[in-house]
Enzyme design. Structure first.
Site, PDB file in Angstrom:
ATOM      1  N   PHE A 142       0.814  -1.218   0.000  1.00 53.91           N
ATOM      2  CA  PHE A 142       0.000   0.000   0.000  1.00 53.91           C
ATOM      3  C   PHE A 142       0.848   1.269   0.000  1.00 53.91           C
ATOM      4  O   PHE A 142       0.367   2.342  -0.379  1.00 53.91           O
ATOM      5  CB  PHE A 142      -0.962  -0.002   1.195  1.00 53.91           C
ATOM      6  CG  PHE A 142      -0.360   0.417   2.501  1.00 53.91           C
ATOM      7  CD1 PHE A 142      -0.439   1.730   2.943  1.00 53.91           C
ATOM      8  CD2 PHE A 142       0.290  -0.505   3.317  1.00 53.91           C
ATOM      9  CE1 PHE A 142       0.109   2.119   4.154  1.00 53.91           C
ATOM     10  CE2 PHE A 142       0.838  -0.122   4.521  1.00 53.91           C
ATOM     11  CZ  PHE A 142       0.753   1.196   4.950  1.00 53.91           C
ATOM     12  N   LYS A 143       2.106   1.157   0.401  1.00 58.22           N
ATOM     13  CA  LYS A 143       2.961   2.341   0.447  1.00 58.22           C
ATOM     14  C   LYS A 143       3.129   2.976  -0.935  1.00 58.22           C
ATOM     15  O   LYS A 143       3.405   4.164  -1.056  1.00 58.22           O
ATOM     16  CB  LYS A 143       4.333   1.985   1.024  1.00 58.22           C
ATOM     17  CG  LYS A 143       4.304   1.298   2.394  1.00 58.22           C
ATOM     18  CD  LYS A 143       3.812   2.200   3.488  1.00 58.22           C
ATOM     19  CE  LYS A 143       3.742   1.491   4.835  1.00 58.22           C
ATOM     20  NZ  LYS A 143       5.021   1.180   5.439  1.00 58.22           N
ATOM     21  N   ASP A 144       2.975   2.177  -2.003  1.00 59.99           N
ATOM     22  CA  ASP A 144       3.085   2.721  -3.362  1.00 59.99           C
ATOM     23  C   ASP A 144       2.039   3.800  -3.624  1.00 59.99           C
ATOM     24  O   ASP A 144       2.270   4.705  -4.432  1.00 59.99           O
ATOM     25  CB  ASP A 144       2.902   1.617  -4.405  1.00 59.99           C
ATOM     26  CG  ASP A 144       4.051   0.621  -4.446  1.00 59.99           C
ATOM     27  OD1 ASP A 144       5.205   1.049  -4.292  1.00 59.99           O
ATOM     28  OD2 ASP A 144       3.782  -0.581  -4.640  1.00 59.99           O
TER      29      ASP A 144
END
Length: 478
Positions: free
Chosen positions: A119-121
């Protein structure tokens, strides 16, 4: 829009100033002076912009939300940055963050289809484009210092590689990430990407980042910035997918939705807090922790108690092996009525002196649930395995270990008639060993990542010493 520090620093700054700065000069975190309010008409406009996942809809939604907070980037440029970032080619879906229905009223929001499968993307891809844009306007360079417990590092490095004027120095806990996570970072050979494995836990890495950022002379001389969620720009980008998830889970803007968020550093769920403060009809924000249950302990008891390295457990959801939730200060700032002096007394004075503070007798603590909607729960390794098996057997869906923590806790806090959305944090291939333990088989591996663990690696191992890290940065930032 101007931004203030949670610890009372007098300056009020604009977005592009804090984009490149990270921590405030007094060690506090930046927040907007106020949260822009989205009324019923505003929600309708945002729903129309997203178009329930039409091509280009997520970029349009991101532009509408970001423009409420950013007034020092021309609107046409900001729109173009959003459109360049949020594409089906990068995220694998026109909806960008499609909902996966498990059963009636219970969903996963797929946040892990970006370049590094986490999810950091969602925020980091935008941050890379914002950095390059602003540095280009200024004719400047930036040395990014970050800490990762697993996914932030690879997302940052893949977002920043090849960006003009940007170098990355990423700290990670030596030997405490999964082999896949290590390979994603350490196999990058870009000369401006520097991986430093710290002999300790994530909190040691995070402490070094804060120590370097608080050395204002060093920070200015070496142009140090951050990509951790202490950087407001990254947290702001995460607000967008709460709106997208809400619009997919509802037909009408009068409905409420709850979100469960696997959380270690409190950044992901803090973005939900911001969305709720803006007026998004969120019923409950449920914080799901692993065995490192600092946040669950606070929401149950009112006591925030950090743990040392020796008391930080190494778990099968390693990205949450965190015992100092740096973003938690932003929420507590709101919780205590935006009293900066009190916030500083809690996060600087009390934590430095006692390693804890206690709000259990404070009227503000009641607001954690009643006013701000927070609940919490804890998941263990046994829970993780059972949840992965159950979701696979009942729904034919394989989830990663952190998402399993979220599903387990979400089930404990469902309310009749209120959809529950669990934020997916990563694809299961990143934690293959535990998936094999749970299911007896390897999870699906995207073709682009075949054999990644066998690639050559480039990483420096160092003891947990801020001076040594600063010396390394000084020697490699020219």
């Amino acid at each position: 829009m101007r931004y203030l520090s949670t610890r009372g620093h007098a300056d009020r700054k604009r977005f592009c100033e804090i984009l490149l700065e990270g921590l405030a000069p007094d060690g506090g975190l930046y927040l907007p002076e106020h949260y822009p309010q989205v009324d019923a008409a505003g929600l309708q406009r945002l729903r129309a912009a997203y178009g329930n996942g039409r091509p280009g809809g997520y970029a349009a939604l991101a532009f509408e939300i970001l423009s409420l907070y950013i007034d020092d980037i021309p609107a046409a440029d900001l729109r173009a940055l959003c459109e360049r970032t949020y594409t089906e080619a990068v995220f694998g879906s026109a909806a960008i963050v499609p909902l996966k229905r498990l059963e009636d009223g219970f969903y996963l929001e797929a946040l892990s289809n970006g370049p590094t499968l986490a999810f950091k993307d969602m925020a980091m891809q935008l941050l890379g484009n914002l950095f390059e844009y602003e540095l280009g306007r200024r004719g400047a360079e930036l040395n990014i210092l970050g800490a990762t417990s697993g996914d932030t590092g690879s997302a940052a490095e893949h977002a920043m590689k090849g960006k003009r004027g940007v170098r990355v120095f990423m700290l990670s806990p030596h030997g405490r990430m999964s082999p896949f996570q290590q390979a994603q970072m350490f196999s990058l050979m870009d000369p401006n990407i520097h991986n430093i494995a710290i002999e300790g836990v994530f909190d040691d890495c995070q402490d070094i980042v804060k120590a370097v950022s608080n050395d204002l002379a060093f920070k200015r001389e070496h142009k140090i910035g951050t990509v951790n969620s202490i950087n407001w720009a990254r947290l702001l980008a995460q607000v967008v997918y709460y709106f997208a998830g809400y619009f997919q889970a509802t037909q009408h803007d009068s409905e409420k939705v709850s979100f469960t968020v696997p959380s270690g550093n409190f950044g992901n769920v803090c973005a939900g807090h911001v969305a709720r403060q803006m007026g998004l009809p969120i019923d409950r924000l449920v914080v799901a922790t692993n065995e490192n249950d600092v946040l669950d302990e606070f929401f149950r008891t009112g006591v925030y108690r950090v743990r040392g390295s020796a008391d930080t457990h190494e778990t099968s959801s390693p990205s949450m092996d965190i015992s100092k939730a740096s973003n938690f200060e932003r929420f507590v700032f709101d919780l205590v009525g935006r009293d900066a002096a009190r916030c500083k007394a809690l996060f600087h004075d009390a934590l430095s002196r006692d390693g804890r503070f206690d709000l259990s007798a404070d009227a503000a603590f009641v607001g954690a649930a009643s006013t701000y909607g927070f609940l919490s729960g804890k998941s263990t390794h046994a829970d993780r395995l059972a949840t992965i098996r159950d979701v696979s057997q009942r729904f034919g869906v394989v989830i990663d270990t952190h998402t399993a923590d979220g599903v387990k806790v979400a089930r404990e806090h469902r309310s009749a008639g209120v959809p529950m959305v669990v934020l997916e944090t990563a694809l299961p291939i990143k934690f293959a060993e535990t998936i094999v333990e749970a299911l007896g088989r390897e999870p699906e591996r995207p073709a682009a990542f075949a054999g990644i663990e066998a690639l050559p690696k480039r990483v420096q191992v160092m003891r947990a010493d801020a001076a040594q890290v600063k010396a390394y940065i000084a020697g490699h930032c020219g």
